[in-house]
Scaffold this motif. Sequence first.
Motif, PDB file in Angstrom:
ATOM      1  N   ALA A  15      53.789  65.133  31.402  1.00  9.79           N
ATOM      2  CA  ALA A  15      52.451  64.960  30.396  1.00  9.79           C
ATOM      3  C   ALA A  15      52.536  65.913  29.252  1.00  9.79           C
ATOM      4  CB  ALA A  15      51.078  65.367  31.250  1.00  9.79           C
ATOM      5  N   ALA A  16      53.143  67.169  29.476  1.00 17.51           N
ATOM      6  CA  ALA A  16      53.278  68.104  28.371  1.00 17.51           C
ATOM      7  C   ALA A  16      54.369  67.692  27.382  1.00 17.51           C
ATOM      8  CB  ALA A  16      53.522  69.428  28.858  1.00 17.51           C
ATOM      9  N   ALA A  17      55.595  67.130  27.851  1.00 17.12           N
ATOM     10  CA  ALA A  17      56.271  66.235  27.057  1.00 17.12           C
ATOM     11  C   ALA A  17      55.862  65.093  26.303  1.00 17.12           C
ATOM     12  CB  ALA A  17      57.740  65.859  27.838  1.00 17.12           C
ATOM     13  N   ALA A  18      54.837  64.347  26.865  1.00 16.26           N
ATOM     14  CA  ALA A  18      54.278  63.300  26.171  1.00 16.26           C
ATOM     15  C   ALA A  18      53.340  63.871  25.311  1.00 16.26           C
ATOM     16  CB  ALA A  18      53.549  62.502  27.217  1.00 16.26           C
ATOM     17  N   GLU A  19      52.406  64.751  25.414  1.00 18.80           N
ATOM     18  CA  GLU A  19      51.538  65.417  24.531  1.00 18.80           C
ATOM     19  C   GLU A  19      52.104  65.836  23.338  1.00 18.80           C
ATOM     20  OE1 GLU A  19      48.272  68.993  24.092  1.00 18.80           O
ATOM     21  OE2 GLU A  19      49.218  68.510  25.966  1.00 18.80           O
ATOM     22  N   TRP A  27      49.034  62.097  16.781  1.00 23.14           N
ATOM     23  CA  TRP A  27      48.384  61.130  17.572  1.00 23.14           C
ATOM     24  C   TRP A  27      47.474  61.634  18.594  1.00 23.14           C
ATOM     25  CZ3 TRP A  27      53.833  57.900  18.507  1.00 23.14           C
ATOM     26  CH2 TRP A  27      54.071  57.501  17.537  1.00 23.14           C
ATOM     27  N   ASN A  28      46.260  61.181  18.688  1.00 19.30           N
ATOM     28  CA  ASN A  28      45.548  61.497  19.659  1.00 19.30           C
ATOM     29  C   ASN A  28      45.680  60.573  20.751  1.00 19.30           C
ATOM     30  OD1 ASN A  28      44.681  63.879  18.188  1.00 19.30           O
ATOM     31  ND2 ASN A  28      42.989  62.766  17.314  1.00 19.30           N
ATOM     32  N   VAL A  29      45.770  61.068  21.925  1.00 22.20           N
ATOM     33  CA  VAL A  29      46.082  59.991  23.008  1.00 22.20           C
ATOM     34  C   VAL A  29      45.657  60.517  24.573  1.00 22.20           C
ATOM     35  CG1 VAL A  29      48.165  58.828  22.170  1.00 22.20           C
ATOM     36  CG2 VAL A  29      48.367  60.702  23.613  1.00 22.20           C
ATOM     37  N   GLN A  44      44.969  63.732  31.072  1.00 23.88           N
ATOM     38  CA  GLN A  44      44.460  64.695  30.140  1.00 23.88           C
ATOM     39  C   GLN A  44      44.224  63.750  28.665  1.00 23.88           C
ATOM     40  OE1 GLN A  44      47.751  67.132  29.384  1.00 23.88           O
ATOM     41  NE2 GLN A  44      48.322  66.216  27.747  1.00 23.88           N
ATOM     42  N   ARG A  45      43.178  64.130  28.122  1.00 25.79           N
ATOM     43  CA  ARG A  45      42.716  63.550  26.750  1.00 25.79           C
ATOM     44  C   ARG A  45      42.865  64.596  25.733  1.00 25.79           C
ATOM     45  NH1 ARG A  45      37.502  62.673  24.307  1.00 25.79           N
ATOM     46  NH2 ARG A  45      36.550  63.829  25.794  1.00 25.79           N
ATOM     47  N   MET A  46      43.382  64.187  24.718  1.00 24.99           N
ATOM     48  CA  MET A  46      43.482  65.269  23.676  1.00 24.99           C
ATOM     49  C   MET A  46      42.449  65.001  22.902  1.00 24.99           C
ATOM     50  SD  MET A  46      47.584  64.232  22.606  1.00 24.99           S
ATOM     51  CE  MET A  46      47.595  65.294  21.192  1.00 24.99           C
ATOM     52  N   ASP A  47      41.949  66.061  22.269  1.00 21.46           N
ATOM     53  CA  ASP A  47      40.725  65.968  21.387  1.00 21.46           C
ATOM     54  C   ASP A  47      40.839  65.011  20.413  1.00 21.46           C
ATOM     55  OD1 ASP A  47      40.037  68.457  22.981  1.00 21.46           O
ATOM     56  OD2 ASP A  47      40.761  69.626  21.195  1.00 21.46           O
ATOM     57  N   GLN A  50      39.685  58.375  21.672  1.00 22.11           N
ATOM     58  CA  GLN A  50      38.492  57.547  21.953  1.00 22.11           C
ATOM     59  C   GLN A  50      38.340  57.382  23.511  1.00 22.11           C
ATOM     60  OE1 GLN A  50      40.154  54.341  19.904  1.00 22.11           O
ATOM     61  NE2 GLN A  50      41.393  53.580  21.541  1.00 22.11           N
ATOM     62  N   LEU A  51      37.211  57.237  23.787  1.00 22.87           N
ATOM     63  CA  LEU A  51      36.997  57.280  25.473  1.00 22.87           C
ATOM     64  C   LEU A  51      37.190  56.212  26.083  1.00 22.87           C
ATOM     65  CD1 LEU A  51      33.109  58.729  25.391  1.00 22.87           C
ATOM     66  CD2 LEU A  51      35.360  59.812  26.104  1.00 22.87           C
ATOM     67  N   GLY A  52      37.570  54.954  25.416  1.00 23.65           N
ATOM     68  CA  GLY A  52      38.145  53.979  26.006  1.00 23.65           C
ATOM     69  C   GLY A  52      39.590  53.833  26.362  1.00 23.65           C
ATOM     70  N   SER A  53      40.337  54.606  25.797  1.00 23.54           N
ATOM     71  CA  SER A  53      41.645  54.882  26.371  1.00 23.54           C
ATOM     72  C   SER A  53      41.832  55.591  27.442  1.00 23.54           C
ATOM     73  CB  SER A  53      42.265  55.801  25.106  1.00 23.54           C
ATOM     74  OG  SER A  53      42.364  55.025  23.872  1.00 23.54           O
ATOM     75  N   ILE A  54      40.848  56.178  28.195  1.00 18.91           N
ATOM     76  CA  ILE A  54      40.973  56.765  29.425  1.00 18.91           C
ATOM     77  C   ILE A  54      41.215  55.420  30.417  1.00 18.91           C
ATOM     78  CG2 ILE A  54      39.800  57.975  31.363  1.00 18.91           C
ATOM     79  CD1 ILE A  54      38.200  59.558  28.931  1.00 18.91           C
ATOM     80  N   ASP A  55      40.343  54.701  30.465  1.00 20.22           N
ATOM     81  CA  ASP A  55      40.686  53.460  31.499  1.00 20.22           C
ATOM     82  C   ASP A  55      41.840  52.817  31.116  1.00 20.22           C
ATOM     83  OD1 ASP A  55      38.252  54.077  32.798  1.00 20.22           O
ATOM     84  OD2 ASP A  55      37.042  52.746  31.450  1.00 20.22           O
ATOM     85  N   VAL A  56      42.042  52.587  29.871  1.00 20.42           N
ATOM     86  CA  VAL A  56      43.397  51.910  29.451  1.00 20.42           C
ATOM     87  C   VAL A  56      44.754  52.479  30.011  1.00 20.42           C
ATOM     88  CG1 VAL A  56      44.815  50.926  27.556  1.00 20.42           C
ATOM     89  CG2 VAL A  56      41.994  50.524  27.591  1.00 20.42           C
TER      90      VAL A  56
END
Length: 137
Positions: A15-19, A27-29, A44-47, A50-56
């Motif tokens: 996840a750290a590498a992806a972040e 990009w906020n992901v 992890q959700r970057m600041d 969008q909240l919808g990206s959690i489920d996606v």
Amino acid sequence: DIRQTLTLSIAQQVAAAAESAARENNWNVVVTIVDDGANLLYLQRMDGTQLGSIDVAIAKAISAIKYKRPTKAFEDSLVGGRQAVLTLPGAMPVNGGLPLVYNNEIVGAIGVSGVQPDQDAIVSQAGVDILARIAGS
């Protein structure tokens, strides 16, 4: 045979590498990691994401592990006119989900959402790439 297990420590490194890849591109992901049973191991959700990206992102990771293939395979099938993809249980036809392979064994998957699907895939690939380096060490 002893099965490889994706640990929390390794999931955090992935996840750290992806972040890091997401931050390089501004990009906020959301980054999600599931284990080989499709159970959520890390999210992890970057600041500002969008909240919808959690489920996606979760759905992309689950799709990648359940079907043992990148979610882009389903997207390509759908774009090619194969609408039956939409009936596959849990198949997410949006790029950004990739299986995680450790010592030639699929141990989990990463799902990323928040920007365009091809950009999500770049972030996911950064996680896959670090896992390959961890496996090589």
